[in-house]
Design a protein around this motif. Structure first.
Motif, short mmCIF file in Angstrom:
data_model
loop_
_atom_site.label_atom_id
_atom_site.label_comp_id
_atom_site.label_asym_id
_atom_site.label_seq_id
_atom_site.Cartn_x
_atom_site.Cartn_y
_atom_site.Cartn_z
N GLN A 216 0.82 -1.22 0.00
CA GLN A 216 0.00 0.00 0.00
C GLN A 216 0.85 1.26 0.00
O GLN A 216 0.57 2.22 -0.73
N CYS A 217 1.85 1.29 0.90
CA CYS A 217 2.67 2.50 1.07
C CYS A 217 4.11 2.09 1.32
O CYS A 217 4.56 2.08 2.48
N PRO A 218 4.82 1.70 0.29
CA PRO A 218 6.18 1.17 0.45
C PRO A 218 7.15 2.15 1.11
O PRO A 218 7.15 3.34 0.80
N GLY A 219 7.93 1.61 2.06
CA GLY A 219 8.98 2.40 2.68
C GLY A 219 8.50 3.45 3.66
O GLY A 219 9.26 4.35 4.02
N ASP A 225 6.84 0.41 14.75
CA ASP A 225 5.46 0.90 14.89
C ASP A 225 4.46 -0.23 14.67
O ASP A 225 3.43 -0.31 15.35
N ILE A 226 4.76 -1.10 13.73
CA ILE A 226 3.88 -2.25 13.48
C ILE A 226 3.81 -3.14 14.71
O ILE A 226 2.72 -3.57 15.13
N GLY A 248 5.71 6.86 14.85
CA GLY A 248 6.79 7.62 14.23
C GLY A 248 8.15 7.06 14.61
O GLY A 248 9.19 7.68 14.33
N ARG A 249 8.16 5.87 15.22
CA ARG A 249 9.42 5.22 15.58
C ARG A 249 10.20 4.83 14.32
O ARG A 249 9.61 4.49 13.30
N LYS A 250 11.50 4.86 14.44
CA LYS A 250 12.35 4.32 13.39
C LYS A 250 12.94 3.00 13.86
O LYS A 250 13.06 2.74 15.06
N ASP A 251 13.27 2.14 12.92
CA ASP A 251 13.83 0.82 13.25
C ASP A 251 15.32 0.94 13.56
O ASP A 251 16.05 1.68 12.90
N GLN A 417 18.33 8.53 13.60
CA GLN A 417 18.75 7.53 14.59
C GLN A 417 18.44 6.11 14.14
O GLN A 417 18.96 5.14 14.69
N GLY A 418 17.57 5.98 13.15
CA GLY A 418 17.19 4.66 12.67
C GLY A 418 16.77 4.71 11.21
O GLY A 418 17.12 5.65 10.48
N GLU A 419 16.04 3.71 10.79
CA GLU A 419 15.59 3.60 9.40
C GLU A 419 14.21 2.98 9.36
O GLU A 419 13.71 2.46 10.36
N VAL A 420 13.57 3.01 8.21
CA VAL A 420 12.35 2.25 7.97
C VAL A 420 12.76 1.05 7.12
O VAL A 420 13.10 1.20 5.94
#
Length: 432
Positions: A216-219, A225-226, A248-251, A417-420
């Motif tokens: 649906q909404c890649p990246g 968050d999931i 809004g967390r980053k991995d 600080q992180g990534e998606v």
């Protein structure tokens, strides 16, 4: 009439019968491939529990677990929905009924319980309830749909995800580092010994949600968050409180098994050790007891409580604090646990698939499974909270919700600080 499988629970002196409705157990299998139990690809399978073994266990009130970490599946249903093969989708009718019930319970929880968001730090200020409203508008709808479908098919999913979420947050923060798979260059958190017992259904549902959202909404939506959203929805779906979450967390970019030691509670710990462990992550004694209430769902392997039912002391084979009939049932269940380490018992013997306060009532009756459970009900620092929650479920729900909200904001990564991640089990760039 109580199903024979639960008959022993009704015989325990001084315990009311809260046994769930009849469950028809099914033969269960473990896939040799590690990540997930359900796949369209053919693969060799190893039988875990045969019907003869179920017949033997039917004289007790226990049930075997789900897909082990990633490699165990439970299709026995401790909740109110008849078991459905975990590799097939539920019928439209059952899914519709569950969806209606889920929305009704969520609305009731929101109208009757008000939970305050913890004070925001600068990092937390970058999070919001509606973080994906513009960039991935069907985020909540997608999470809800996959959660309902998976929990119907595999009722131990809720407990698996809740444990996965907590274990992820207390080490490195809520950054989905526990979802990372090991590779030739790194042994990841999920392969640390303490995390080996986390059921594979917890990892599986996150992968399903991520796959659906990437279409649906890649990246856009992070795995962290999931995981937070799935845990919240599953708790509510099995009867627990609904609470507000910020997104809004980053991995995270780090996941190492050698960093896990000393960060997780163990069944062998004293209450003082538990209190100190929780204090190290800014959680109070009350938070400790409230979060321990998560043991109202899920199961523990026999190895975690075997010392209470076999050779407890030179003078007693069984821990005298255990209800005698309960202990005898556990001994029968776990008789072969050394040769079959997958043997497990429900943490809450009375309502194992329902998030309620029966766990605390069990502690007052000698029905606490783990030594740490029993200790919470007797130590003067924790007993007042156990007694409070045993008589006041609304207060338990309120305190649990506030505690898990605080957990959900632990060391959150934002911005650079992180990534998606594109995949939840791998960093976007291979770490060597």
């Amino acid at each position: 009439m109580v199903h024979q499988k639960w008959g022993l629970a009704a015989k325990i002196e001084g315990v009311e019968n809260h046994a769930p409705s009849r469950v028809q157990p099914k033969s269960m299998h473990i896939e040799q491939s590690r990540p997930h139990a359900c796949t369209a690809l053919p693969s060799p399978v190893i039988p875990l529990f045969h019907r003869k073994q179920f017949a033997t266990l039917s004289h007790t009130f226990f049930s075997p677990p789900s897909i082990p970490h990633p490699a165990q599946t439970q299709e026995g249903n401790p909740t109110y929905i008849p078991p459905i093969d975990s590799c097939t989708s539920p019928s439209p009718t059952s899914l519709s009924l569950l969806t209606m019930a889920f929305h009704s319970h969520a609305l009731f929880s929101l109208l009757t319980l008000v939970f305050l968001i913890p004070t925001l730090t600068v990092t937390h200020a970058q999070l919001s309830e509606n973080y994906y409203e513009q960039t991935c508008p069907k985020f909540h709808e997608t999470v809800h749909h996959v959660v309902v479908e998976k929990q119907i098919a595999t009722p131990t999913t809720a407990a698996a995800v809740l444990r996965l979420f907590f274990h992820d947050c207390v080490l490195e923060g809520c950054d989905a580092s526990l979802l990372i798979a090991s590779n030739s260059f790194n042994k990841a958190e999920r392969d640390a010994e303490i995390n080996a017992a986390i059921p594979g259904d917890g990892f599986d549902i996150i992968t399903r949600i991520k796959t659906a959202l990437e279409l649906q909404c890649p990246g856009i939506v992070s795995c962290s968050d999931i995981l937070a959203a799935a845990a919240r929805n599953l708790i509510n779906m099995v009867g627990g409180p609904h609470y507000t979450l910020l997104f809004g967390r980053k991995d995270g970019l780090v996941s190492r098994a050698d960093r896990t030691e000393g960060h997780y509670a163990k069944a062998s710990m004293t209450v003082s050790e538990l209190i100190n462990l929780f204090a190290s992550i800014n959680l109070s004694v009350q938070d400790l007891v409230a979060l321990s209430g998560a043991h109202t769902i899920g199961f523990s392997h026999c190895s975690e409580f075997a010392n209470r039912i076999f050779k407890f002391s030179p003078t007693s084979e069984i821990d005298p604090a255990l209800n005698r009939i309960y202990a005898e049932g556990l001994r029968k269940l776990c008789a072969n646990h050394t040769t079959n380490p997958g043997m497990s018992a429900f943490n809450d013997v009375m309502t194992p698939g329902k998030f309620d306060n029966l766990y605390f009532q069990n502690l007052q009756r000698g029905l606490g499974l783990l030594a740490t459970d029993h200790a919470l009900g007797t130590d003067p620092r924790t007993k007042p909270f156990v007694d409070l929650y045993a008589t006041n479920q609304a207060k338990f729900f309120e305190d649990f919700a506030q505690a898990i909200q605080r957990v959900s904001l632990m060391n959150v990564k934002t911005g650079k600080q992180g990534e998606v991640r594109r995949r939840c089990d791998a960093f976007n760039d291979l770490k060597t």
